[in-house]
Design a protein around this motif. Structure first.
Motif, PDB file in Angstrom:
ATOM      1  N   GLU A  41       0.761  -1.156  -0.075  1.00  0.00           N
ATOM      2  CA  GLU A  41      -0.040  -0.205   0.268  1.00  0.00           C
ATOM      3  C   GLU A  41       1.008   1.306   0.419  1.00  0.00           C
ATOM      4  O   GLU A  41       0.442   2.174  -0.844  1.00  0.00           O
ATOM      5  CB  GLU A  41      -1.160   0.321   0.691  1.00  0.00           C
ATOM      6  CG  GLU A  41      -2.209  -1.171   0.963  1.00  0.00           C
ATOM      7  CD  GLU A  41      -2.710  -0.983  -0.025  1.00  0.00           C
ATOM      8  OE1 GLU A  41      -3.370   0.303  -0.376  1.00  0.00           O
ATOM      9  OE2 GLU A  41      -2.968  -2.204  -0.804  1.00  0.00           O
ATOM     10  N   LEU A  42       1.807   0.980   1.130  1.00  0.00           N
ATOM     11  CA  LEU A  42       3.182   2.380   0.552  1.00  0.00           C
ATOM     12  C   LEU A  42       3.331   2.838  -0.515  1.00  0.00           C
ATOM     13  O   LEU A  42       3.926   3.445  -1.444  1.00  0.00           O
ATOM     14  CB  LEU A  42       4.062   2.139   2.051  1.00  0.00           C
ATOM     15  CG  LEU A  42       3.334   2.562   3.412  1.00  0.00           C
ATOM     16  CD1 LEU A  42       4.581   1.559   4.297  1.00  0.00           C
ATOM     17  CD2 LEU A  42       3.164   3.441   3.454  1.00  0.00           C
TER      18      LEU A  42
ATOM     19  N   LEU B  49       1.736   5.603  -3.153  1.00  0.00           N
ATOM     20  CA  LEU B  49       1.545   6.691  -2.647  1.00  0.00           C
ATOM     21  C   LEU B  49       3.287   7.417  -3.525  1.00  0.00           C
ATOM     22  O   LEU B  49       2.689   8.408  -3.810  1.00  0.00           O
ATOM     23  CB  LEU B  49       1.980   6.812  -0.981  1.00  0.00           C
ATOM     24  CG  LEU B  49       1.247   5.919  -0.462  1.00  0.00           C
ATOM     25  CD1 LEU B  49       1.602   6.350   1.023  1.00  0.00           C
ATOM     26  CD2 LEU B  49      -0.070   6.322  -0.249  1.00  0.00           C
TER      27      LEU B  49
ATOM     28  N   ARG C 245      -1.298   3.321  11.710  1.00  0.00           N
ATOM     29  CA  ARG C 245      -0.959   4.086  10.814  1.00  0.00           C
ATOM     30  C   ARG C 245       0.644   4.877  11.204  1.00  0.00           C
ATOM     31  O   ARG C 245       1.649   4.757  11.611  1.00  0.00           O
ATOM     32  CB  ARG C 245      -1.368   5.866  12.079  1.00  0.00           C
ATOM     33  CG  ARG C 245      -3.654   5.679  12.238  1.00  0.00           C
ATOM     34  CD  ARG C 245      -3.754   6.765  13.243  1.00  0.00           C
ATOM     35  NE  ARG C 245      -3.568   6.310  13.991  1.00  0.00           N
ATOM     36  CZ  ARG C 245      -3.988   5.293  14.969  1.00  0.00           C
ATOM     37  NH1 ARG C 245      -4.942   5.013  14.745  1.00  0.00           N
ATOM     38  NH2 ARG C 245      -3.546   5.601  16.819  1.00  0.00           N
TER      39      ARG C 245
ATOM     40  N   TRP D 281       4.237  11.547   3.032  1.00  0.00           N
ATOM     41  CA  TRP D 281       2.692  10.685   3.057  1.00  0.00           C
ATOM     42  C   TRP D 281       2.679  10.481   4.437  1.00  0.00           C
ATOM     43  O   TRP D 281       2.899   9.584   4.828  1.00  0.00           O
ATOM     44  CB  TRP D 281       1.902   9.520   2.058  1.00  0.00           C
ATOM     45  CG  TRP D 281       2.719  10.626   0.086  1.00  0.00           C
ATOM     46  CD1 TRP D 281       3.741  10.288  -0.284  1.00  0.00           C
ATOM     47  CD2 TRP D 281       1.788  10.307   0.166  1.00  0.00           C
ATOM     48  NE1 TRP D 281       3.102  10.806  -1.340  1.00  0.00           N
ATOM     49  CE2 TRP D 281       2.128  10.883  -1.128  1.00  0.00           C
ATOM     50  CE3 TRP D 281      -0.261  10.587   0.042  1.00  0.00           C
ATOM     51  CZ2 TRP D 281       0.540  11.312  -2.649  1.00  0.00           C
ATOM     52  CZ3 TRP D 281      -0.885  10.697  -0.821  1.00  0.00           C
ATOM     53  CH2 TRP D 281      -0.131  11.582  -2.435  1.00  0.00           C
TER      54      TRP D 281
ATOM     55  N   TYR E 213      -0.264   7.650   6.082  1.00  0.00           N
ATOM     56  CA  TYR E 213      -0.571   6.016   5.490  1.00  0.00           C
ATOM     57  C   TYR E 213      -1.435   5.523   7.424  1.00  0.00           C
ATOM     58  O   TYR E 213      -0.713   4.980   7.972  1.00  0.00           O
ATOM     59  CB  TYR E 213       0.072   5.332   4.785  1.00  0.00           C
ATOM     60  CG  TYR E 213      -1.086   3.764   4.946  1.00  0.00           C
ATOM     61  CD1 TYR E 213      -1.984   4.409   3.886  1.00  0.00           C
ATOM     62  CD2 TYR E 213      -0.503   3.280   5.294  1.00  0.00           C
ATOM     63  CE1 TYR E 213      -2.943   3.207   3.699  1.00  0.00           C
ATOM     64  CE2 TYR E 213      -1.500   1.238   4.723  1.00  0.00           C
ATOM     65  CZ  TYR E 213      -2.145   1.532   3.737  1.00  0.00           C
ATOM     66  OH  TYR E 213      -2.814   0.272   3.339  1.00  0.00           O
ATOM     67  N   ASP E 214      -2.524   5.388   7.091  1.00  0.00           N
ATOM     68  CA  ASP E 214      -3.909   4.372   8.339  1.00  0.00           C
ATOM     69  C   ASP E 214      -3.655   3.605   7.815  1.00  0.00           C
ATOM     70  O   ASP E 214      -4.980   3.174   6.696  1.00  0.00           O
ATOM     71  CB  ASP E 214      -4.832   5.482   7.917  1.00  0.00           C
ATOM     72  CG  ASP E 214      -5.464   4.783   9.961  1.00  0.00           C
ATOM     73  OD1 ASP E 214      -5.960   3.753   9.435  1.00  0.00           O
ATOM     74  OD2 ASP E 214      -5.922   5.906  10.321  1.00  0.00           O
ATOM     75  N   HIS E 215      -3.352   2.302   7.944  1.00  0.00           N
ATOM     76  CA  HIS E 215      -3.574   1.019   7.339  1.00  0.00           C
ATOM     77  C   HIS E 215      -5.025  -0.063   7.551  1.00  0.00           C
ATOM     78  O   HIS E 215      -6.167  -0.470   6.745  1.00  0.00           O
ATOM     79  CB  HIS E 215      -2.723  -0.211   7.934  1.00  0.00           C
ATOM     80  CG  HIS E 215      -2.717  -1.178   7.262  1.00  0.00           C
ATOM     81  ND1 HIS E 215      -2.168  -1.333   5.468  1.00  0.00           N
ATOM     82  CD2 HIS E 215      -3.320  -2.804   7.073  1.00  0.00           C
ATOM     83  CE1 HIS E 215      -2.547  -2.468   5.134  1.00  0.00           C
ATOM     84  NE2 HIS E 215      -2.560  -3.636   6.857  1.00  0.00           N
TER      85      HIS E 215
ATOM     86  N   GLU F 279      -6.964   5.716   4.898  1.00  0.00           N
ATOM     87  CA  GLU F 279      -6.840   6.821   4.450  1.00  0.00           C
ATOM     88  C   GLU F 279      -5.045   7.030   4.666  1.00  0.00           C
ATOM     89  O   GLU F 279      -4.132   6.715   4.064  1.00  0.00           O
ATOM     90  CB  GLU F 279      -6.766   7.780   5.783  1.00  0.00           C
ATOM     91  CG  GLU F 279      -6.837   9.515   5.409  1.00  0.00           C
ATOM     92  CD  GLU F 279      -7.104   9.856   6.728  1.00  0.00           C
ATOM     93  OE1 GLU F 279      -6.610  10.788   7.164  1.00  0.00           O
ATOM     94  OE2 GLU F 279      -7.573   9.072   8.840  1.00  0.00           O
ATOM     95  N   ARG F 280      -5.109   7.783   3.444  1.00  0.00           N
ATOM     96  CA  ARG F 280      -3.551   7.868   2.486  1.00  0.00           C
ATOM     97  C   ARG F 280      -3.714  10.034   2.649  1.00  0.00           C
ATOM     98  O   ARG F 280      -4.421  10.101   1.793  1.00  0.00           O
ATOM     99  CB  ARG F 280      -3.463   7.714   1.530  1.00  0.00           C
ATOM    100  CG  ARG F 280      -4.179   7.124   0.338  1.00  0.00           C
ATOM    101  CD  ARG F 280      -4.147   6.105  -0.518  1.00  0.00           C
ATOM    102  NE  ARG F 280      -4.414   5.166   0.086  1.00  0.00           N
ATOM    103  CZ  ARG F 280      -3.950   3.976   0.051  1.00  0.00           C
ATOM    104  NH1 ARG F 280      -2.868   3.534  -1.343  1.00  0.00           N
ATOM    105  NH2 ARG F 280      -4.217   2.433   0.397  1.00  0.00           N
ATOM    106  N   ARG F 281      -3.061  10.436   3.004  1.00  0.00           N
ATOM    107  CA  ARG F 281      -2.354  11.861   2.700  1.00  0.00           C
ATOM    108  C   ARG F 281      -1.211  12.307   2.222  1.00  0.00           C
ATOM    109  O   ARG F 281      -0.891  12.218   2.839  1.00  0.00           O
ATOM    110  CB  ARG F 281      -4.019  13.166   3.167  1.00  0.00           C
ATOM    111  CG  ARG F 281      -3.198  13.260   4.888  1.00  0.00           C
ATOM    112  CD  ARG F 281      -4.116  14.001   5.528  1.00  0.00           C
ATOM    113  NE  ARG F 281      -4.002  14.154   7.283  1.00  0.00           N
ATOM    114  CZ  ARG F 281      -3.479  13.837   7.616  1.00  0.00           C
ATOM    115  NH1 ARG F 281      -5.100  12.585   7.844  1.00  0.00           N
ATOM    116  NH2 ARG F 281      -3.178  13.868   9.537  1.00  0.00           N
TER     117      ARG F 281
END
Length: 131
Positions: A12-13, A16, A32, A47, A49-51, A55-57
């Motif tokens: 997932e990372l 980004l 997180r 970034w 990232y909440d696993h 959520e990613r921002r």
């Protein structure tokens, strides 16, 4: 990845940024995370990232006035030295310019005890921008 859970997080990372994961920190639950990437055109992009929630921002860019799309990519290359051994280098070419009959600037590193690494180089970007 050796840990199956972290392999899932890393996958997932990796979505980004197309850079290389540089630093990674997390809360105590390891759900997180804050990830900073090494990149040739988007240096130190960071970034959140909440696993759990997905959520990613984007937290920040080190050089917010630089548009990564306008910067030149750095590519690993090699060519033979006089003795036939390979010399490894990084090539940065101007954006939207045919790579033919261009002038060349060779930036030599400081000796056998150090080497250059892939990533953002203000000097290479400046020179590529000037053709």
């Amino acid at each position: 990845m050796l840990d199956p859970h972290f392999a899932e997080v890393y996958a997932e990372l990796s979505k980004l940024s197309d850079g290389v994961l540089g630093t990674l920190s997390s809360d105590e639950s390891e759900r997180r995370r804050v990830a900073t990437f090494i990149h040739d055109r988007d240096p130190a992009v960071t970034w959140f990232y909440d696993h759990d929630t997905g959520e990613r921002r984007l937290l920040f860019r080190a050089y917010p006035r630089l548009d990564p799309a306008d910067l030149a990519p750095m590519t690993a290359v090699h060519f033979p030295a006089r003795d036939g051994l390979p010399l490894h280098a990084f090539l940065t070419l101007p954006v939207d310019v045919e790579p033919r009959d261009l002038p060349m600037v060779l930036l030599v590193h400081g000796g056998p005890w150090t080497h250059d690494t892939w990533g953002y180089s203000p000097q290479a970007q400046f020179l590529a921008n000037r053709g």
